[in-house]
Scaffold this motif. Structure first.
Motif, PDB file in Angstrom:
ATOM      1  N   ILE A 207      50.125   1.925 -32.063  1.00 40.75           N
ATOM      2  CA  ILE A 207      48.666   2.017 -32.132  1.00 40.75           C
ATOM      3  C   ILE A 207      48.181   2.842 -33.324  1.00 40.75           C
ATOM      4  N   ASP A 208      49.076   3.109 -34.291  1.00 39.18           N
ATOM      5  CA  ASP A 208      48.625   3.789 -35.516  1.00 39.18           C
ATOM      6  C   ASP A 208      48.118   2.739 -36.498  1.00 39.18           C
ATOM      7  N   THR A 209      46.806   2.546 -36.527  1.00 36.96           N
ATOM      8  CA  THR A 209      46.227   1.559 -37.442  1.00 36.96           C
ATOM      9  C   THR A 209      45.602   2.235 -38.666  1.00 36.96           C
ATOM     10  N   GLY A 210      46.208   3.356 -39.061  1.00 36.52           N
ATOM     11  CA  GLY A 210      45.922   3.962 -40.364  1.00 36.52           C
ATOM     12  C   GLY A 210      44.506   4.444 -40.589  1.00 36.52           C
ATOM     13  N   ALA A 211      43.936   5.144 -39.627  1.00 40.55           N
ATOM     14  CA  ALA A 211      42.561   5.649 -39.791  1.00 40.55           C
ATOM     15  C   ALA A 211      42.418   6.477 -41.061  1.00 40.55           C
ATOM     16  N   VAL A 212      43.397   7.342 -41.306  1.00 40.66           N
ATOM     17  CA  VAL A 212      43.279   8.251 -42.454  1.00 40.66           C
ATOM     18  C   VAL A 212      43.473   7.527 -43.783  1.00 40.66           C
ATOM     19  N   PHE A 213      44.004   6.306 -43.728  1.00 41.58           N
ATOM     20  CA  PHE A 213      44.184   5.498 -44.941  1.00 41.58           C
ATOM     21  C   PHE A 213      43.123   4.401 -45.059  1.00 41.58           C
ATOM     22  N   GLY A 214      42.020   4.568 -44.333  1.00 38.43           N
ATOM     23  CA  GLY A 214      40.920   3.620 -44.450  1.00 38.43           C
ATOM     24  C   GLY A 214      41.032   2.409 -43.547  1.00 38.43           C
ATOM     25  N   GLY A 215      41.948   2.447 -42.586  1.00 35.55           N
ATOM     26  CA  GLY A 215      42.096   1.341 -41.634  1.00 35.55           C
ATOM     27  C   GLY A 215      41.169   1.520 -40.449  1.00 35.55           C
ATOM     28  N   LYS A 216      41.761   1.674 -39.277  1.00 36.36           N
ATOM     29  CA  LYS A 216      40.976   1.867 -38.056  1.00 36.36           C
ATOM     30  C   LYS A 216      41.627   2.965 -37.218  1.00 36.36           C
ATOM     31  N   LEU A 217      40.827   3.587 -36.366  1.00 38.58           N
ATOM     32  CA  LEU A 217      41.392   4.433 -35.322  1.00 38.58           C
ATOM     33  C   LEU A 217      41.382   3.590 -34.057  1.00 38.58           C
ATOM     34  N   SER A 218      42.562   3.447 -33.457  1.00 36.49           N
ATOM     35  CA  SER A 218      42.701   2.531 -32.322  1.00 36.49           C
ATOM     36  C   SER A 218      43.202   3.240 -31.080  1.00 36.49           C
ATOM     37  N   ALA A 219      42.841   2.652 -29.951  1.00 34.81           N
ATOM     38  CA  ALA A 219      43.340   3.114 -28.654  1.00 34.81           C
ATOM     39  C   ALA A 219      43.806   1.911 -27.865  1.00 34.81           C
ATOM     40  N   ILE A 220      44.739   2.160 -26.952  1.00 32.07           N
ATOM     41  CA  ILE A 220      45.115   1.132 -25.990  1.00 32.07           C
ATOM     42  C   ILE A 220      44.858   1.708 -24.609  1.00 32.07           C
ATOM     43  N   ARG A 221      44.162   0.934 -23.786  1.00 30.85           N
ATOM     44  CA  ARG A 221      43.756   1.401 -22.463  1.00 30.85           C
ATOM     45  C   ARG A 221      44.817   0.967 -21.446  1.00 30.85           C
ATOM     46  N   TYR A 222      45.353   1.931 -20.750  1.00 29.15           N
ATOM     47  CA  TYR A 222      46.395   1.672 -19.749  1.00 29.15           C
ATOM     48  C   TYR A 222      45.812   1.857 -18.360  1.00 29.15           C
ATOM     49  N   PRO A 223      46.063   0.943 -17.415  1.00 25.45           N
ATOM     50  CA  PRO A 223      47.063  -0.126 -17.444  1.00 25.45           C
ATOM     51  C   PRO A 223      46.544  -1.471 -17.950  1.00 25.45           C
ATOM     52  N   GLU A 224      45.275  -1.536 -18.378  1.00 25.60           N
ATOM     53  CA  GLU A 224      44.711  -2.830 -18.777  1.00 25.60           C
ATOM     54  C   GLU A 224      45.364  -3.393 -20.040  1.00 25.60           C
ATOM     55  N   MET A 225      45.919  -2.507 -20.878  1.00 24.37           N
ATOM     56  CA  MET A 225      46.498  -2.862 -22.180  1.00 24.37           C
ATOM     57  C   MET A 225      45.457  -3.539 -23.075  1.00 24.37           C
ATOM     58  N   GLU A 226      44.240  -3.060 -22.965  1.00 20.49           N
ATOM     59  CA  GLU A 226      43.135  -3.526 -23.812  1.00 20.49           C
ATOM     60  C   GLU A 226      43.055  -2.634 -25.054  1.00 20.49           C
ATOM     61  N   VAL A 227      42.905  -3.248 -26.217  1.00 20.89           N
ATOM     62  CA  VAL A 227      42.810  -2.501 -27.479  1.00 20.89           C
ATOM     63  C   VAL A 227      41.342  -2.275 -27.837  1.00 20.89           C
ATOM     64  N   VAL A 228      41.028  -1.036 -28.217  1.00 17.22           N
ATOM     65  CA  VAL A 228      39.685  -0.693 -28.678  1.00 17.22           C
ATOM     66  C   VAL A 228      39.849   0.044 -30.013  1.00 17.22           C
ATOM     67  N   SER A 229      39.057  -0.347 -31.015  1.00 19.05           N
ATOM     68  CA  SER A 229      39.180   0.256 -32.344  1.00 19.05           C
ATOM     69  C   SER A 229      37.814   0.547 -32.948  1.00 19.05           C
ATOM     70  N   VAL A 230      37.795   1.493 -33.883  1.00 19.56           N
ATOM     71  CA  VAL A 230      36.611   1.725 -34.726  1.00 19.56           C
ATOM     72  C   VAL A 230      37.083   1.764 -36.172  1.00 19.56           C
ATOM     73  N   THR A 231      36.224   1.331 -37.063  1.00 15.51           N
ATOM     74  CA  THR A 231      36.565   1.319 -38.485  1.00 15.51           C
ATOM     75  C   THR A 231      36.503   2.726 -39.060  1.00 15.51           C
ATOM     76  N   SER A 232      37.472   3.045 -39.894  1.00 15.95           N
ATOM     77  CA  SER A 232      37.531   4.369 -40.516  1.00 15.95           C
ATOM     78  C   SER A 232      36.529   4.492 -41.653  1.00 15.95           C
ATOM     79  N   GLY A 233      36.044   5.711 -41.853  1.00 22.20           N
ATOM     80  CA  GLY A 233      35.171   5.992 -42.991  1.00 22.20           C
ATOM     81  C   GLY A 233      35.934   6.473 -44.213  1.00 22.20           C
ATOM     82  N   MET A 234      37.259   6.517 -44.110  1.00 22.21           N
ATOM     83  CA  MET A 234      38.093   6.978 -45.228  1.00 22.21           C
ATOM     84  C   MET A 234      38.336   5.841 -46.228  1.00 22.21           C
ATOM     85  N   PRO A 235      38.619   6.180 -47.490  1.00 20.55           N
ATOM     86  CA  PRO A 235      38.917   5.140 -48.487  1.00 20.55           C
ATOM     87  C   PRO A 235      40.189   4.367 -48.123  1.00 20.55           C
ATOM     88  N   LEU A 236      40.192   3.082 -48.417  1.00 21.42           N
ATOM     89  CA  LEU A 236      41.343   2.235 -48.086  1.00 21.42           C
ATOM     90  C   LEU A 236      42.484   2.469 -49.073  1.00 21.42           C
TER      91      LEU A 236
END
Length: 245
Positions: A207-236
């Motif tokens: 679930i490391d989608t590279g927030a600090v490298f301009g990707g996204k900060l992601s979470a996985i919800r357990y036990p649903e295994m649903e992915v939730v993400s927000v776009t990073s404000g950092m440069p890509l």
């Protein structure tokens, strides 16, 4: 047991707040608390590279004090811990940003953050075994034959991954793709290696989608295994993302 596990934050506090709000957490008391009693899980690497490492640490520490988070340390956490102990570590690969934040503070405040982080690190397990062994949170993952063990080999694996002993051009260890061979029954949720999208292989989720490298900060919800993400404000920084099949 309902847990929202968030990938490597690396000082991206604004994205952490946005992501938790998106998942229904409320910040009215200054901390992310879910009205339905869900808890946060964190795969480590709270600090370094991003702009708000200290704010992230203080928030996680307060949650930890209230037993409202499942935290495991990452390799950057381990390095900051060794720095705080006075060990000789290289102020590189992102640690310089955290040190710069600390250096801007009065000595009393620096000491407070040191005490806070050392306590957080020393009380955290190497990895979390949750939901009667059905869920494991480990910074860089863990192989099925290492689950339940606390050896130096396990520590190296959960902090750095399945390293080959070779070194990349940027000085980081070459990592093997252990998840492709995982055959365990427990879900392993981990981070450490930035990927563009949450990667689910066998019963593992990176679930490391590279927030600090301009990707996204992601979470996985357990036990649903649903992915939730927000776009990073950092440069890509495209070259920091690993392409995996």
């Amino acid at each position: 047991m309902k847990i929202d596990i968030i990938g490597d934050i690396h000082g991206c506090f604004n994205e952490l707040k946005e992501l938790t709000l998106k998942m229904g957490y409320e910040w009215s008391m200054g901390l992310p608390i879910h009205p339905e009693g869900r808890k946060l899980g964190l795969v480590g690497d709270l600090t370094d590279r991003g702009p708000h490492s200290l704010k992230t640490v203080s928030t996680v520490f307060e949650l930890f004090q209230k037993d409202s988070v499942y935290y495991v340390p990452g390799n950057h956490c381990n390095k900051l811990y060794r720095y705080f102990l006075g060990n000789k570590v290289k102020i590189l690969h992102g640690l310089e940003t955290t040190v710069a934040e600390l250096s801007s503070l009065p000595q009393k405040e620096r000491n407070r953050f040191r005490e806070m982080f050392v306590k957080l690190y020393e009380q955290a397990p190497l990895y979390q075994e949750l939901d009667e062994g059905r869920l494991i949170i480990a910074h860089a993952g863990i192989k099925e034959n290492l689950i339940g063990k606390q050896t130096n080999r396990v520590k190296t694996f959960v902090l750095y991954g399945d390293i080959s002993g070779e070194i990349n051009e940027d000085g980081t260890p070459v990592r093997r793709d252990w998840a492709r061979d995982y055959k365990g029954d427990a879900w392993i949720v981990y981070g450490h290696t930035p990927v563009k999208e949450v990667r689910i292989v066998n019963k593992t989720a990176n679930i490391d989608t590279g927030a600090v490298f301009g990707g996204k900060l992601s979470a996985i919800r357990y036990p649903e295994m649903e992915v939730v993400s927000v776009t990073s404000g950092m440069p890509l920084v495209k070259e920091k993302f690993r392409v995996m099949e």
